[in-house]
Write an enzyme that holds these catalytic residues in place. Structure first.
Site, short mmCIF file in Angstrom:
data_model
loop_
_atom_site.label_atom_id
_atom_site.label_comp_id
_atom_site.label_asym_id
_atom_site.label_seq_id
_atom_site.Cartn_x
_atom_site.Cartn_y
_atom_site.Cartn_z
N THR A 1 0.87 -1.19 0.00
CA THR A 1 0.00 0.00 0.00
C THR A 1 0.90 1.23 0.00
O THR A 1 2.01 1.18 0.54
CB THR A 1 -0.86 -0.03 1.28
OG1 THR A 1 -1.79 -1.08 1.15
CG2 THR A 1 -1.59 1.28 1.53
N GLY B 1 -10.92 -1.80 3.00
CA GLY B 1 -9.99 -1.74 4.14
C GLY B 1 -9.98 -0.37 4.78
O GLY B 1 -10.93 0.42 4.66
N GLY C 1 -5.98 -3.85 7.46
CA GLY C 1 -6.92 -2.73 7.50
C GLY C 1 -8.00 -2.87 8.54
O GLY C 1 -8.42 -1.89 9.16
N1 ASP Z 1 -4.23 -1.41 4.85
C1 ASP Z 1 -4.47 -2.01 3.57
C2 ASP Z 1 -5.84 -2.65 3.61
O1 ASP Z 1 -6.16 -3.30 4.58
C3 ASP Z 1 -3.45 -3.02 3.18
C4 ASP Z 1 -2.02 -2.64 3.46
O2 ASP Z 1 -1.73 -1.57 3.96
O3 ASP Z 1 -1.14 -3.44 3.17
O4 ASP Z 1 -6.54 -2.55 2.64
#
Ligand code: ASP
Length: 478
Positions: free
Chosen positions: A203, A233, A257
């Protein structure tokens, strides 16, 4: 959690031998500052050489662009958008091109952006055709009265706004296919993945303080690998994955998330600064290492004073930081996850508590000097167990102490002008402190003496639970 200590620093500016992890370690306060991330997860060893190289190169390119824009006076919100666009276009990261896929092999993209100056924010979730979801999020902020658009409605809005559209296959790189093949179930948090399977999800996020004094934050992602179609997320949820408020901080998170949403991570950091007077580093450390379980993710944040904090409780996090003092650094992993070591943390907690108590006592003197004994009493424990001892007597309870003050100092003239000095602090426990000092009362017949206070940290803040006051000259010595 003990993270293996491998400090992976790619010093891009050779002038900096030692990395500057915290803004306050430089003498100059930066006029602008920027931090970016490209996801939390695997360590550089787990990533391997090639992937580490590509990530570092991608982060460097984006950070250089952000640095150059800010040095030329660009605004925080413009910089956040354009830096995230660069990272979205880079297939190495899980945002825009290169996003991970849903269980049925499609890219559904989430993004949000927030302007700390106005608290304006915009977000999109589950978009499938927008080349740069961060720009669409910004248009939600500026062109609608809403904050979050999702799914087909967001795709339609994207077409209406004439932002560049792509065929959904644009997002599917070899890497996204491999990630699907390699990784286990969508529901598995990072800590349930075996070492080999462990994801470095990628991300992307950016937080900025600009030279006009404004903060902004943004986050963009393809989400988690093999997610259920329709899963959203934290990245497009303002307060969870992204938050910015002038005077406090700008925050972008990366990790599982669902945990970031449950814990309102980005807002919690800002709220700790606002309501508990914490500094940025201690607020981030509390969230990353007390509230969240280990191996959940990471955070990048910048404060109004340009302090940058980068922390992760996973084996690694791709991130970078730059500011107007010349700082420029890229990391795939931080020593101790970027958290201050225990001694630093203890010292900084002591420092904060001392500063907080000193401010309270200063306020107390101001209230006295304004002739307001009831406000002066605010810092005393409002309890029957409060004790106040002086000249051999003990006054018990808040009401009795208030009355004692009121009868001894019935007029403004009798109250005079109070000052406190020569503070000494002795910690009695995590939530208790002893404070020694000298008090002076300027008035027709000046008065003064020593005091010993015992304070406890109560839900309402630090409060004096015992006050021992003596006045000099000491009659026994005359
Ligand atoms: N936070 C992101 C999600 O849950 C994924 C990530 O940060 O790797 O969509």
């Amino acid at each position: 959690m003990k993270i293996r200590v491998l400090y992976f620093l790619l010093a891009v500016a050779p002038a900096f031998q030692a990395p500057l992890l915290r803004g306050e370690e430089t003498n100059m306060q930066p006029t602008w500052a920027i931090a970016i991330h490209g996801g939390a997860g695997s360590s550089p060893e787990q990533l391997g050489e090639e992937s580490s190289r590509l990530r570092s190169a991608g982060l460097t390119k984006a950070l250089q662009a952000g640095r150059d824009q800010l040095a030329q006076g660009a605004t925080a919100i413009d910089t956040v958008e354009s830096v995230i666009r660069i990272l979205e276009d880079d297939p190495v990261f899980n945002a825009g091109r290169g996003a991970v896929l849903t269980e049925d092999g499609k890219a559904e993209l989430d993004a949000s952006i927030m302007d700390g100056n106005t608290l304006g924010c915009g977000a999109v979730a589950g978009v499938t055709k927008t080349k740069n979801p961060i720009s669409l999020a910004r248009l939600v902020m500026t062109q609608t009265k809403h904050v979050l658009l999702v799914g087909p409605g967001a795709d339609e809005f994207s077409e209406d706004q004439q932002v560049p559209q792509v065929d959904p296959s644009y997002f599917l790189t070899d890497q996204s296919h491999n990630r699907v093949a390699d990784l286990v179930s969508h529901a598995a948090p990072l800590r349930n993945l075996s070492q080999e399977d462990e994801a470095h999800l990628g991300t992307v996020g950016c937080v900025v303080l600009d030279s006009h004094g404004n903060l902004a934050a943004g986050t963009s992602t393809g989400g988690t690998t093999n997610k259920l179609p329709g899963r959203v997320g934290d990245s497009p949820i303002v307060g969870a994955g992204t938050y910015a408020a002038n005077g406090l901080c700008a925050v972008s998170g990366t990790g599982v998330g669902e945990e970031y949403i449950r814990n309102a991570v980005a807002y919690d950091i800002a709220a700790q600064m606002k309501y508990a007077d914490r500094n940025l580093e201690s607020a981030v450390t509390d969230v990353m290492f007390q509230k969240l379980d280990s191996e959940i993710g990471g955070v990048i944040a910048v404060s109004q004073t340009g302090e940058i904090v980068l922390q992760h409780n996973t084996p690694g996090m791709s991130c970078g930081a730059a500011d107007s003092t010349g700082r420029f650094e890229i990391h795939l992993q931080l020593e101790n996850g970027g958290a201050p070591n225990e001694q630093d943390a203890t010292e900084s907690a002591q420092h904060l508590d001392e500063a907080e108590i000193q401010t309270l006592l200063q306020q107390q003197a101001n209230d006295w000097n304004a002739g307001d004994i009831e406000s002066f009493m605010t810092v005393y424990w409002k309890s029957d167990q409060l004790t106040f001892s002086s000249s051999g007597d003990i006054t018990r309870g808040y009401e009795a102490t208030l009355k004692r003050y009121q009868s001894r100092y019935p007029t403004a003239e009798a109250m005079g002008t109070l000052t406190f000095e020569d503070f000494e602090f002795f910690r009695l426990g995590e939530d208790a402190m002893q404070v020694l000092g000298v008090w002076k009362l300027e008035r027709q017949e000046p008065l003064g003496g020593r005091f010993t206070l015992v304070l406890r940290r109560l839900p309402e803040g630090w409060r004096i639970v015992h006050d021992h006051t003596s006045s000099f000259p000491d009659p026994e010595k005359q």
